[in-house]
Scaffold this motif. Structure first.
Motif, short mmCIF file in Angstrom:
data_model
loop_
_atom_site.label_atom_id
_atom_site.label_comp_id
_atom_site.label_asym_id
_atom_site.label_seq_id
_atom_site.Cartn_x
_atom_site.Cartn_y
_atom_site.Cartn_z
N PRO B 33 4.53 32.39 39.08
CA PRO B 33 2.97 32.53 39.59
C PRO B 33 2.86 32.40 40.61
CG PRO B 33 3.57 31.90 37.26
CD PRO B 33 5.14 31.56 37.83
N ALA B 34 2.24 32.41 41.24
CA ALA B 34 0.98 32.15 42.65
C ALA B 34 1.33 31.04 42.37
CB ALA B 34 -0.25 32.87 42.56
N VAL B 35 1.19 29.87 43.63
CA VAL B 35 1.19 28.66 43.65
C VAL B 35 -0.03 28.02 42.81
CG1 VAL B 35 1.08 26.77 45.54
CG2 VAL B 35 2.80 28.20 46.03
N ARG B 36 -0.85 28.85 43.13
CA ARG B 36 -2.44 28.11 42.68
C ARG B 36 -2.23 28.65 41.18
NH1 ARG B 36 -7.28 26.80 45.80
NH2 ARG B 36 -6.25 27.58 47.79
N ALA B 58 15.22 24.74 48.27
CA ALA B 58 16.09 24.04 49.14
C ALA B 58 17.05 24.14 48.07
CB ALA B 58 15.83 22.46 49.51
N GLU B 59 17.45 23.86 47.22
CA GLU B 59 18.51 23.89 45.50
C GLU B 59 18.93 24.97 45.73
OE1 GLU B 59 16.98 20.79 42.84
OE2 GLU B 59 16.26 19.54 43.52
N LYS B 60 17.99 25.97 45.79
CA LYS B 60 18.48 27.41 45.24
C LYS B 60 18.33 27.95 44.15
CE LYS B 60 21.36 29.11 49.40
NZ LYS B 60 21.27 27.88 50.67
N VAL B 61 17.45 27.31 43.70
CA VAL B 61 17.37 26.98 41.92
C VAL B 61 16.26 28.17 41.64
CG1 VAL B 61 16.35 26.92 39.83
CG2 VAL B 61 17.54 25.03 41.11
N ILE B 62 15.35 27.88 42.85
CA ILE B 62 14.62 29.71 43.66
C ILE B 62 14.35 30.09 44.74
CG2 ILE B 62 11.54 29.68 43.61
CD1 ILE B 62 12.70 28.78 40.95
N GLU B 63 14.72 30.97 44.58
CA GLU B 63 13.97 32.03 45.69
C GLU B 63 13.24 32.91 46.50
OE1 GLU B 63 16.63 35.75 47.91
OE2 GLU B 63 17.01 34.78 45.67
N SER B 64 12.75 31.95 48.13
CA SER B 64 11.54 33.07 47.99
C SER B 64 11.63 33.60 49.11
CB SER B 64 11.02 31.58 48.68
OG SER B 64 9.62 31.98 49.95
N LYS B 68 6.46 38.30 49.27
CA LYS B 68 6.12 38.98 48.33
C LYS B 68 6.08 37.54 47.08
CE LYS B 68 9.54 42.70 48.04
NZ LYS B 68 10.64 43.45 48.47
N GLY B 69 6.31 36.11 47.42
CA GLY B 69 6.26 35.08 46.73
C GLY B 69 8.12 34.76 46.52
N ASN B 70 8.13 33.96 45.09
CA ASN B 70 9.07 33.28 44.45
C ASN B 70 9.60 33.36 43.26
OD1 ASN B 70 8.68 30.69 46.71
ND2 ASN B 70 6.51 30.52 45.41
N PHE B 71 10.74 33.55 43.40
CA PHE B 71 11.47 34.50 42.15
C PHE B 71 12.85 33.27 42.16
CE2 PHE B 71 9.72 37.04 44.44
CZ PHE B 71 9.28 38.82 44.06
N VAL B 72 13.00 33.10 40.62
CA VAL B 72 14.09 32.21 39.77
C VAL B 72 15.65 33.00 40.79
CG1 VAL B 72 15.79 31.84 37.83
CG2 VAL B 72 12.80 32.47 37.80
N THR B 73 16.09 32.34 40.86
CA THR B 73 17.48 32.86 40.93
C THR B 73 17.99 33.59 40.03
OG1 THR B 73 20.22 32.21 41.80
CG2 THR B 73 18.65 30.73 40.09
N GLU B 74 19.00 34.91 40.95
CA GLU B 74 19.58 35.58 40.28
C GLU B 74 21.50 35.54 40.01
OE1 GLU B 74 19.00 39.42 41.41
OE2 GLU B 74 17.25 39.25 42.06
N ASP B 75 21.75 34.36 40.17
CA ASP B 75 22.83 33.84 40.42
C ASP B 75 23.17 32.85 39.67
OD1 ASP B 75 25.00 32.29 40.93
OD2 ASP B 75 24.86 31.51 42.41
#
Lengths: 233, 124
Positions: B33-36, B58-64, B68-75
């Protein structure tokens, strides 16, 4: 980061009684700051001075780089307690008053917020419960498009559902650069949304600390830190 | 969400997002979801969400993804590592606490087996 509020060597007396003495305080843009202190510590007075409603202080108060009272007034939205209105006035009349008096009052923003807070504009001011009245005050205060918002004890004597709604609307409608200074003498319920706390004690700023720093460095809760500050003599 | 007021909120939010990913409430590659909106959902300051997200990025768990926004890693290996890390963390807490009570390694295994059995019985 730019400073939204800068206060230097501020002192204020009323009827020969010192209320604030040598207050120095800087608040950066974008922060939500809890102004804490016992009843009568001078929280409201400090807010009134920042808003330019109270006059006759010594020292310097700068808001958004402005020092003139008129300029400050136009940049600070202070939660008025609506006591100046006739109790029989309808809410819709209060809203048109705000539209007339404040050029930065956003009717769109107000309507969005009023829907969320479920404010009924057809009611008379005197018909509002304590919680309803507080929601209206928050709606009116946050609907001005400005840099600094001062909320004076918005959570006094209201139920937890209303409190949650008010907290949610602060998060939802605060613009990124705006500063919100919210006073309270009890901090637990709002601790999670605060960037910083400022503790007023002995007529001055006793401490100004980042909430995450209090948790991280001192391993203390915010309420605990605040209580300890008042206990130490 | 209930917070422990003695622990930095950004840290608790990171842990919350880890858990959501590990149990699959947030799927691989799913948009956050969006930050706000996150701030409203979790009743915290936008700045706190941003701090949590920037560490997760930074931990690459989330990809910005720009614009478009923030996404969970696909790895998937990232998530496996994360799961393993959290398991080790919880085990290490329990292990340290038990050692402080002078419980031996062998006893820990026995108590754990006993405990699991008791919990199972309670359930059925």
């Amino acid at each position: 980061m730019t400073n939204a509020i800068e206060i230097a060597n501020l002192s204020y007396s009323k009827n020969l009684k010192k209320i604030l003495e040598n207050v120095n305080l800087t608040i950066q843009q974008g922060k939500i700051v809890g102004l804490l202190g016992a009843n009568g510590a001078g929280k409201t007075t400090l807010m009134r001075l920042i808003a330019g409603v109270a006059k006759g202080s010594k020292g310097k108060i700068t808001v958004d780089n402005q020092q003139k009272i008129t300029a400050k007034k136009s940049r600070v939205s202070f939660s008025e307690q609506l006591n100046g209105f006739n109790p029989n006035i309808k809410i819709e009349k209060i809203i048109s008053f705000y539209q007339d008096v404040y050029p930065d009052f956003s009717t769109d923003k107000y309507n969005e917020m009023a829907g969320f807070l479920q404010i009924d504009e057809g009611l008379k001011l005197s018909a509002l419960s304590k919680g309803m009245r507080e929601k209206l005050i928050i709606g009116l205060t946050l609907s001005r498009e400005t840099q600094v918002y001062l909320l004076d004890e918005p959570f006094g004597g209201i139920d937890s559902m209303t409190r949650k709604k008010i907290i949610d609307s602060i998060i939802k409608w605060k613009s990124d650069d705006a500063v919100i200074l919210v006073s309270d003498h009890y901090v637990s319920e709002i601790a999670s949304i605060l960037d910083e706390i400022v503790i007023i004690k002995d007529k001055t700023v006793y401490a100004q600390k980042s909430t995450e720093e209090i948790r991280e460095k001192y391993r203390e809760g915010i309420e605990e830190y605040y209580e300890n500050a008042y206990r130490e003599e | 969400m209930q917070y422990d007021d003695k622990i930095p909120i950004y840290y608790q939010i990171k842990n919350f997002i880890y858990r959501e990913i590990i149990v699959g409430n947030l799927k691989l590659g799913e948009q956050l979801p969006a930050v706000r909106q996150l701030a409203v959902d979790l009743t915290v300051n936008v700045n706190t969400i941003q701090r949590a997200l920037s560490e997760l990025i930074a931990e690459k768990v989330i990809e910005s993804k720009r614009g478009k926004g923030n996404f969970v890693t696909e790895d998937e290996t990232k998530i496996d590592d994360l799961r393993r890390r959290l398991i080790d963390e919880y085990l290490s807490d329990a292990y340290n606490n038990l050692h402080q009570l002078n419980v031996s390694d062998q006893e820990i295994i026995e108590y754990l087996n006993q405990y699991i059995e008791d919990r199972r019985k309670k359930k059925s």
